[in-house]
Motif scaffolding. Structure first.
Motif, PDB file in Angstrom:
ATOM      1  N   ASN A 164       9.465  -4.931  -5.065  1.00  0.00           N
ATOM      2  CA  ASN A 164       9.721  -4.929  -3.620  1.00  0.00           C
ATOM      3  C   ASN A 164       8.589  -4.270  -2.835  1.00  0.00           C
ATOM      4  OD1 ASN A 164      12.281  -6.049  -4.051  1.00  0.00           O
ATOM      5  ND2 ASN A 164      13.133  -4.018  -4.418  1.00  0.00           N
ATOM      6  N   ALA A 192      -1.672  -1.685   4.813  1.00  0.00           N
ATOM      7  CA  ALA A 192      -1.050  -0.634   4.004  1.00  0.00           C
ATOM      8  C   ALA A 192      -0.117  -1.251   2.978  1.00  0.00           C
ATOM      9  CB  ALA A 192      -0.276   0.322   4.898  1.00  0.00           C
ATOM     10  N   PRO A 231       9.218   0.439  -1.196  1.00  0.00           N
ATOM     11  CA  PRO A 231      10.258   0.513  -0.164  1.00  0.00           C
ATOM     12  C   PRO A 231      10.500   1.955   0.254  1.00  0.00           C
ATOM     13  CG  PRO A 231      10.970  -0.879  -1.966  1.00  0.00           C
ATOM     14  CD  PRO A 231       9.685  -0.261  -2.393  1.00  0.00           C
ATOM     15  N   VAL A 232      10.817   2.147   1.513  1.00  0.00           N
ATOM     16  CA  VAL A 232      11.025   3.511   1.982  1.00  0.00           C
ATOM     17  C   VAL A 232      12.273   4.090   1.321  1.00  0.00           C
ATOM     18  CG1 VAL A 232       9.920   2.988   4.153  1.00  0.00           C
ATOM     19  CG2 VAL A 232      12.392   2.871   3.997  1.00  0.00           C
ATOM     20  N   PHE A 238       2.861  -0.208   0.224  1.00  0.00           N
ATOM     21  CA  PHE A 238       3.734   0.911  -0.165  1.00  0.00           C
ATOM     22  C   PHE A 238       5.031   0.417  -0.766  1.00  0.00           C
ATOM     23  CE2 PHE A 238       3.677   0.345   4.502  1.00  0.00           C
ATOM     24  CZ  PHE A 238       4.981  -0.042   4.755  1.00  0.00           C
ATOM     25  N   ALA A 266       2.128  -3.535   5.385  1.00  0.00           N
ATOM     26  CA  ALA A 266       2.036  -3.466   6.845  1.00  0.00           C
ATOM     27  C   ALA A 266       0.602  -3.777   7.248  1.00  0.00           C
ATOM     28  CB  ALA A 266       2.430  -2.079   7.341  1.00  0.00           C
ATOM     29  N   ASN A 304      -1.886  -3.407  10.418  1.00  0.00           N
ATOM     30  CA  ASN A 304      -2.018  -2.684  11.688  1.00  0.00           C
ATOM     31  C   ASN A 304      -0.693  -2.031  12.085  1.00  0.00           C
ATOM     32  OD1 ASN A 304      -4.700  -3.411  11.845  1.00  0.00           O
ATOM     33  ND2 ASN A 304      -4.219  -5.349  12.864  1.00  0.00           N
ATOM     34  N   GLN A 305      -0.050  -1.446  11.098  1.00  0.00           N
ATOM     35  CA  GLN A 305       1.178  -0.661  11.281  1.00  0.00           C
ATOM     36  C   GLN A 305       2.382  -1.481  11.697  1.00  0.00           C
ATOM     37  OE1 GLN A 305       0.256   2.783  13.667  1.00  0.00           O
ATOM     38  NE2 GLN A 305      -1.310   3.467  12.227  1.00  0.00           N
ATOM     39  N   ASN A 306       2.324  -2.786  11.445  1.00  0.00           N
ATOM     40  CA  ASN A 306       3.507  -3.621  11.628  1.00  0.00           C
ATOM     41  C   ASN A 306       3.847  -4.246  10.288  1.00  0.00           C
ATOM     42  OD1 ASN A 306       3.847  -3.355  14.503  1.00  0.00           O
ATOM     43  ND2 ASN A 306       1.979  -4.573  14.700  1.00  0.00           N
ATOM     44  N   MET A 307       5.133  -4.299   9.989  1.00  0.00           N
ATOM     45  CA  MET A 307       5.540  -4.884   8.714  1.00  0.00           C
ATOM     46  C   MET A 307       5.034  -6.328   8.642  1.00  0.00           C
ATOM     47  SD  MET A 307       6.936  -2.489   7.093  1.00  0.00           S
ATOM     48  CE  MET A 307       7.468  -3.422   5.656  1.00  0.00           C
ATOM     49  N   LEU A 345      -4.682   1.053   2.774  1.00  0.00           N
ATOM     50  CA  LEU A 345      -4.005   2.329   2.531  1.00  0.00           C
ATOM     51  C   LEU A 345      -2.933   2.155   1.461  1.00  0.00           C
ATOM     52  CD1 LEU A 345      -3.324   3.312   6.275  1.00  0.00           C
ATOM     53  CD2 LEU A 345      -5.230   4.067   4.880  1.00  0.00           C
ATOM     54  N   TYR A 346      -2.741   3.198   0.677  1.00  0.00           N
ATOM     55  CA  TYR A 346      -1.664   3.192  -0.324  1.00  0.00           C
ATOM     56  C   TYR A 346      -0.799   4.417  -0.087  1.00  0.00           C
ATOM     57  CZ  TYR A 346      -5.228   0.245  -2.501  1.00  0.00           C
ATOM     58  OH  TYR A 346      -6.177  -0.706  -2.731  1.00  0.00           O
ATOM     59  N   PHE A 347       0.497   4.267  -0.291  1.00  0.00           N
ATOM     60  CA  PHE A 347       1.395   5.396  -0.065  1.00  0.00           C
ATOM     61  C   PHE A 347       2.307   5.651  -1.261  1.00  0.00           C
ATOM     62  CE2 PHE A 347       0.291   4.213   4.270  1.00  0.00           C
ATOM     63  CZ  PHE A 347      -0.016   5.456   4.804  1.00  0.00           C
ATOM     64  N   GLU A 407      -6.103  -2.823   9.455  1.00  0.00           N
ATOM     65  CA  GLU A 407      -5.634  -1.768   8.559  1.00  0.00           C
ATOM     66  C   GLU A 407      -4.439  -2.325   7.785  1.00  0.00           C
ATOM     67  OE1 GLU A 407      -5.127   2.402  10.055  1.00  0.00           O
ATOM     68  OE2 GLU A 407      -3.020   2.037   9.579  1.00  0.00           O
ATOM     69  N   ARG A 454       6.019  -3.361  -0.184  1.00  0.00           N
ATOM     70  CA  ARG A 454       6.016  -3.575   1.258  1.00  0.00           C
ATOM     71  C   ARG A 454       4.587  -3.532   1.761  1.00  0.00           C
ATOM     72  NH1 ARG A 454       9.941  -5.298   0.483  1.00  0.00           N
ATOM     73  NH2 ARG A 454      12.036  -4.477   0.645  1.00  0.00           N
TER      74      ARG A 454
END
Lengths: 86, 222
Positions: free
Chosen positions: A53, A76, A80-81, A78, A57, A59-62, A6-8, A74, A55
């Motif tokens: 920087n 991902a 930095p938030v 992305f 994740a 399976n939805q863990n950093m 996934l890319y965000f 999975e 980031r």
């Protein structure tokens, strides 16, 4: 089993897609190897290498670059938030 | 939240709104992107952490995503506790943590075009375990800005020290006295329960009563 990537945010726009699935290539067993594999595609995926920087994740863990990746995971990518503390 | 309960003595709430300007640029529209699944999980984790640190009886976090315009509400945090000190602190902690740890990304539409809002370097260090932002640090910072005697309270652990120390340096009262350089504070969690003191009082550059001798943490009373 495929790996789902996934890319965000800005990275999603740079890559031009929000998600893709593909069979885990041989020799890819960690986040770092997957990152290198994707960045090596060149073109739009170079954004993976140039994003500051980045980031990741799993399976939805950093995750870090040495986090293992296996089929069915999975992953991902992305930037930095967004967040500002004033 | 307090319906049917009589043990709640305080409810603190925070509402974040979309501003019409950011860094001098006008904002016409904002789009909030999130990572479905992970965002919900991080919000739950953040609330769980707040419960571990303060006496939180109940907490609610509502965050919007998608297209928003200036004046719209973005986020609501409500915390219920027996006392106001815990309610305020937990509410601020949840909000601070949410801004730096939950996977949300903002894209602002200004007259010059769209742009993703970058995280500040100081907000986002490393992907691993990050020292929790101490909300007491904010309060101390505000106090330190107005009162030179309180400058020592500007000590917060980990990355926050890095963020706040430059601000302290710019304090007109103590322009060249960084506060955390030679002293280390206990981790925040234990600082709350134990007397407020330096880990190494002998290394303290200034024998401040609130720092080097036993005393109550300013956050332990409500």
């Amino acid at each position: 089993m495929n790996v789902k990537v996934l890319y965000f945010a800005g990275l999603r726009e740079a890559v031009g897609q929000s998600a893709e699935q593909f069979a885990l290539p041989a020799g890819v067993g960690s986040v770092g190897q997957l990152h290198a594999y994707l960045a090596a595609r060149g073109g739009a995926w170079e954004a993976l290498a140039t994003t500051k920087n980045l980031r990741i994740a799993v399976n939805q863990n950093m995750a870090a670059m040495d986090t293992p990746v296996k089929a069915g995971d999975e992953v991902a990518f992305f930037p930095p938030v967004t967040g500002r503390v004033r | 939240m307090a319906r049917g309960r009589t043990d709640i003595g305080a409810q603190a709430s925070f509402v974040g709104l979309v501003r019409d300007s950011n860094d001098g640029a006008g904002v016409m529209k904002m789009t909030l992107e999130h990572y479905p699944g992970m965002t919900e999980k991080s919000l739950a984790e953040i609330v769980e952490q707040a419960r571990g640190r303060w006496d939180v009886m109940d907490a609610t976090v509502i965050h919007r995503v998608g297209a928003l315009k200036p004046g719209d509400n973005i986020v609501l945090v409500i915390v219920a506790s027996a006392h106001r000190g815990d309610a305020f602190a937990a509410c601020e902690f949840i909000m601070d943590y949410l801004k730096t740890r939950a996977p949300f990304w903002k894209k602002e539409e200004s007259p010059e075009g769209g742009r993703w809002v970058d995280a500040r370097e100081s907000d986002d260090r490393g992907g691993g375990e990050v020292e929790a932002p101490s909300t007491a640090g904010h309060q101390r910072l505000e106090r330190a800005r107005s009162c030179p005697e309180e400058v020592l309270f500007l000590c917060v652990p980990g990355r926050w020290a890095e963020v706040l120390t430059p601000l302290l340096r710019s304090c007109p009262c103590r322009p060249s006295r960084p506060c955390c350089r030679r002293r280390r504070w206990r981790p925040w969690r234990s600082a709350r329960r134990r007397p407020w003191r330096c880990q190494k009082p002998s290394a303290c550059w200034r024998r401040h009563p609130r720092c080097c001798r036993a005393g109550r943490s300013p956050t332990s009373s409500s």
